[in-house]
Design an enzyme around this catalytic site. Structure first.
Site, PDB file in Angstrom:
ATOM      1  N   LYS A  22      28.615  55.430  55.209  1.00 44.29           N
ATOM      2  CA  LYS A  22      28.259  56.702  55.843  1.00 44.29           C
ATOM      3  C   LYS A  22      27.921  57.765  54.805  1.00 44.29           C
ATOM      4  O   LYS A  22      27.118  58.659  55.072  1.00 44.29           O
ATOM      5  CB  LYS A  22      29.388  57.189  56.754  1.00 44.29           C
ATOM      6  CG  LYS A  22      29.615  56.248  57.919  1.00 44.29           C
ATOM      7  CD  LYS A  22      29.831  56.973  59.213  1.00 44.29           C
ATOM      8  CE  LYS A  22      30.061  55.968  60.315  1.00 44.29           C
ATOM      9  NZ  LYS A  22      29.204  56.097  61.453  1.00 44.29           N
ATOM     10  N   LYS A  53      25.058  46.570  61.892  1.00 44.84           N
ATOM     11  CA  LYS A  53      25.808  46.742  63.140  1.00 44.84           C
ATOM     12  C   LYS A  53      25.075  47.680  64.105  1.00 44.84           C
ATOM     13  O   LYS A  53      24.512  48.681  63.670  1.00 44.84           O
ATOM     14  CB  LYS A  53      27.179  47.313  62.755  1.00 44.84           C
ATOM     15  CG  LYS A  53      28.057  47.714  63.882  1.00 44.84           C
ATOM     16  CD  LYS A  53      29.306  48.424  63.362  1.00 44.84           C
ATOM     17  CE  LYS A  53      29.141  49.924  63.430  1.00 44.84           C
ATOM     18  NZ  LYS A  53      30.321  50.668  63.890  1.00 44.84           N
ATOM     19  N   LYS A  94      26.124  53.807  67.360  1.00 46.03           N
ATOM     20  CA  LYS A  94      25.656  54.886  68.221  1.00 46.03           C
ATOM     21  C   LYS A  94      25.141  56.092  67.457  1.00 46.03           C
ATOM     22  O   LYS A  94      24.406  56.888  67.997  1.00 46.03           O
ATOM     23  CB  LYS A  94      26.733  55.261  69.230  1.00 46.03           C
ATOM     24  CG  LYS A  94      27.968  55.919  68.701  1.00 46.03           C
ATOM     25  CD  LYS A  94      28.714  56.515  69.882  1.00 46.03           C
ATOM     26  CE  LYS A  94      30.082  55.902  70.067  1.00 46.03           C
ATOM     27  NZ  LYS A  94      30.966  56.181  68.934  1.00 46.03           N
TER      28      LYS A  94
HETATM   29  P1  ATP Z   1      29.360  55.552  64.763  1.00 47.94           P
HETATM   30  O1  ATP Z   1      28.015  54.926  64.800  1.00 47.94           O
HETATM   31  O2  ATP Z   1      29.349  57.022  65.014  1.00 47.94           O
HETATM   32  O3  ATP Z   1      30.161  55.190  63.554  1.00 47.94           O
HETATM   33  P2  ATP Z   1      30.534  53.511  66.334  1.00 47.94           P
HETATM   34  O4  ATP Z   1      29.988  53.198  67.670  1.00 47.94           O
HETATM   35  O5  ATP Z   1      30.273  52.571  65.239  1.00 47.94           O
HETATM   36  O6  ATP Z   1      30.114  54.980  65.999  1.00 47.94           O
HETATM   37  P3  ATP Z   1      33.197  54.179  67.377  1.00 47.94           P
HETATM   38  O7  ATP Z   1      32.683  54.962  68.457  1.00 47.94           O
HETATM   39  O8  ATP Z   1      34.299  54.867  66.720  1.00 47.94           O
HETATM   40  O9  ATP Z   1      32.119  53.695  66.315  1.00 47.94           O
HETATM   41  O10 ATP Z   1      33.686  52.756  67.869  1.00 47.94           O
HETATM   42  C1  ATP Z   1      34.492  52.516  68.964  1.00 47.94           C
HETATM   43  C2  ATP Z   1      34.831  51.051  69.001  1.00 47.94           C
HETATM   44  O11 ATP Z   1      33.653  50.259  69.145  1.00 47.94           O
HETATM   45  C3  ATP Z   1      35.512  50.556  67.734  1.00 47.94           C
HETATM   46  O12 ATP Z   1      36.568  49.688  68.087  1.00 47.94           O
HETATM   47  C4  ATP Z   1      34.439  49.793  67.025  1.00 47.94           C
HETATM   48  O13 ATP Z   1      34.977  48.754  66.219  1.00 47.94           O
HETATM   49  C5  ATP Z   1      33.654  49.224  68.180  1.00 47.94           C
HETATM   50  N1  ATP Z   1      32.259  48.954  67.805  1.00 47.94           N
HETATM   51  C6  ATP Z   1      31.373  49.866  67.333  1.00 47.94           C
HETATM   52  N2  ATP Z   1      30.173  49.292  67.109  1.00 47.94           N
HETATM   53  C7  ATP Z   1      30.314  47.969  67.439  1.00 47.94           C
HETATM   54  C8  ATP Z   1      29.418  46.839  67.427  1.00 47.94           C
HETATM   55  N3  ATP Z   1      28.162  46.963  67.041  1.00 47.94           N
HETATM   56  N4  ATP Z   1      29.903  45.665  67.833  1.00 47.94           N
HETATM   57  C9  ATP Z   1      31.183  45.525  68.246  1.00 47.94           C
HETATM   58  N5  ATP Z   1      32.074  46.539  68.281  1.00 47.94           N
HETATM   59  C10 ATP Z   1      31.656  47.750  67.887  1.00 47.94           C
END
Ligand code: ATP
Ligand code: LTN
Length: 333
Positions: A111, A192, A195
């Site tokens: 990040k 990955k 969002k």
């Molecule tokens: P950002 O992109 O802002 O970092 P994010 O979607 O990666 O957001 P969080 O909103 O904090 O992260 O994630 C919430 C949950 O979703 C966490 O348990 C994370 O491990 C899971 N998660 C996030 N992205 C994925 C993905 N691509 N596949 C599976 N699990 C995910």
């Protein structure tokens, strides 16, 4: 009953990765465990953000959690900043973590990347996450695979604190799914699905229109071969589609691969399964979103329940490190 805790950031619209990798297991955990689920808005402040948008995203995310089946009658659902104990314990955790271990966190490296402005909060982010978890005497933390390293750090910090200051915290375990723990970006399957990334064609949103979901899956990057095989290293695009189809239908990706001769049929089945998976959530969301006040009131109630536990744990931690009780603490103790 085991205590389960997990959190999700209001940093963008919820993705299919969030749902498949984490939220579905939150809902399942409610049947057996004592669950605490949190919209971690303080974590969303670690990167540049727009205040009005943060407010809107926080409410939207809470509504999505209710729509996927998080049930405030069977768990505790709240917003992190409504329970100030999180920020306070985070400080104790920052003073327990070393700069060296924070520097090793891959999420920080990713990040921070080549950003011009990197906040101190982004660096100490895992200490706040540890505080979230430890405040509730958590046994298990259901998360996607990307959070493995943060969970290890949380365990290390809890253990270190206990060794230095006496038994204070429960040392939690990570609970990471086997299928769907890491949904990849459809346009760059080595990355990955995320969002907060600007990859509109590679990310599927939970509340996205079915025709748009179908289009994105049809255009997902595969490779120049034609063989359908589950091999995330050599064939990341195809394997991601197989993993998604498997997660949506409750099957095994390697086994599914044997049923397909070409990519077209795989994409069509994957799109159909994903649309079916999100349809009921979208319907429920539309109902709940019509009454934002009801959602806010549920969150208020959840914060009250969370605070009762969080305040006790924080009081224990304050005592352990040697902070002199003030009037607020003596009232509570
Ligand atoms: P950002 O992109 O802002 O970092 P994010 O979607 O990666 O957001 P969080 O909103 O904090 O992260 O994630 C919430 C949950 O979703 C966490 O348990 C994370 O491990 C899971 N998660 C996030 N992205 C994925 C993905 N691509 N596949 C599976 N699990 C995910
Ligand atoms: N760091 C996590 C979000 C998060 C979390 C938590 C997850 C913050 N606090 C506590 C589980 C438990 C992320 O980036 N996905």
């Amino acid at each position: 009953m085991a205590r389960v805790f997990s959190g999700i950031k209001p940093s963008g619209a919820v993705t299919l990765g969030n749902y498949v990798g984490a939220l579905r297991s939150w809902v399942a955990a409610q049947d057996e465990d004592d669950c605490v689920f949190c919209v971690v808005d303080l974590h969303a402040l670690t990167v540049p953000h727009d205040p009005a948008q943060l407010r809107a995203l926080t409410l939207e995310l809470a509504t999505v959690l209710l729509a996927v089946g998080v049930d405030p009658d069977r768990c505790t659902l709240f917003v992190q900043s409504h329970v100030h104990e999180h920020a306070e314990l985070a400080w104790l955790m920052e003073c327990t973590a070393s700069v060296g271990e924070l520097r090793r966190m891959t999420q920080f490296k990713e990040k921070a990347g080549d950003q011009e402005f990197v906040s101190g909060g982004l660096f100490t982010y895992p200490a706040l996450m540890a505080a979230d978890i430890l405040l509730y005497d958590t046994d298990r933390v259901p998360v996607g695979d990307d959070q493995r390293q943060h969970l290890e750090l949380t365990r290390d910090l809890a253990g270190r604190f206990n060794t230095r200051f006496g038994e204070t915290f429960v040392v939690p375990e990570a609970a990471i799914l086997r299928v769907g723990a890491r949904v990849m970006d459809l346009q760059d399957p080595t990355r990955k699905m995320s969002k907060s990334e600007d990859s509109p064609q590679g990310v599927i949103l939970l509340l996205e229109d079915p025709s748009s979901i179908e289009r994105k899956i049809r255009r997902a990057v595969t490779d120049t071969e034609t063989e359908v095989r589950y091999d995330p290293e050599a064939k990341p695009g195809v394997s991601n589609l197989l993993a998604l189809l498997a997660a949506a239908t409750g099957s095994d990706p390697a086994e599914l691969a044997g049923r397909y001769q070409g990519y077209g049929a795989l994409k069509a089945d994957c799109a159909e399964a994903v649309v079916e998976l999100v349809r009921p959530v979208q319907m429920r969301y539309a109902e709940l979103a019509a009454d934002p006040r009801a959602v806010a009131s549920l969150l208020g109630h959840g914060a009250g329940k969370a605070r009762a536990t969080a305040a006790e744990t924080l009081a224990r931690a304050r005592r352990a490190v040697g902070l002199l009780p003030g009037s607020a603490q003596s009232r509570r103790a």
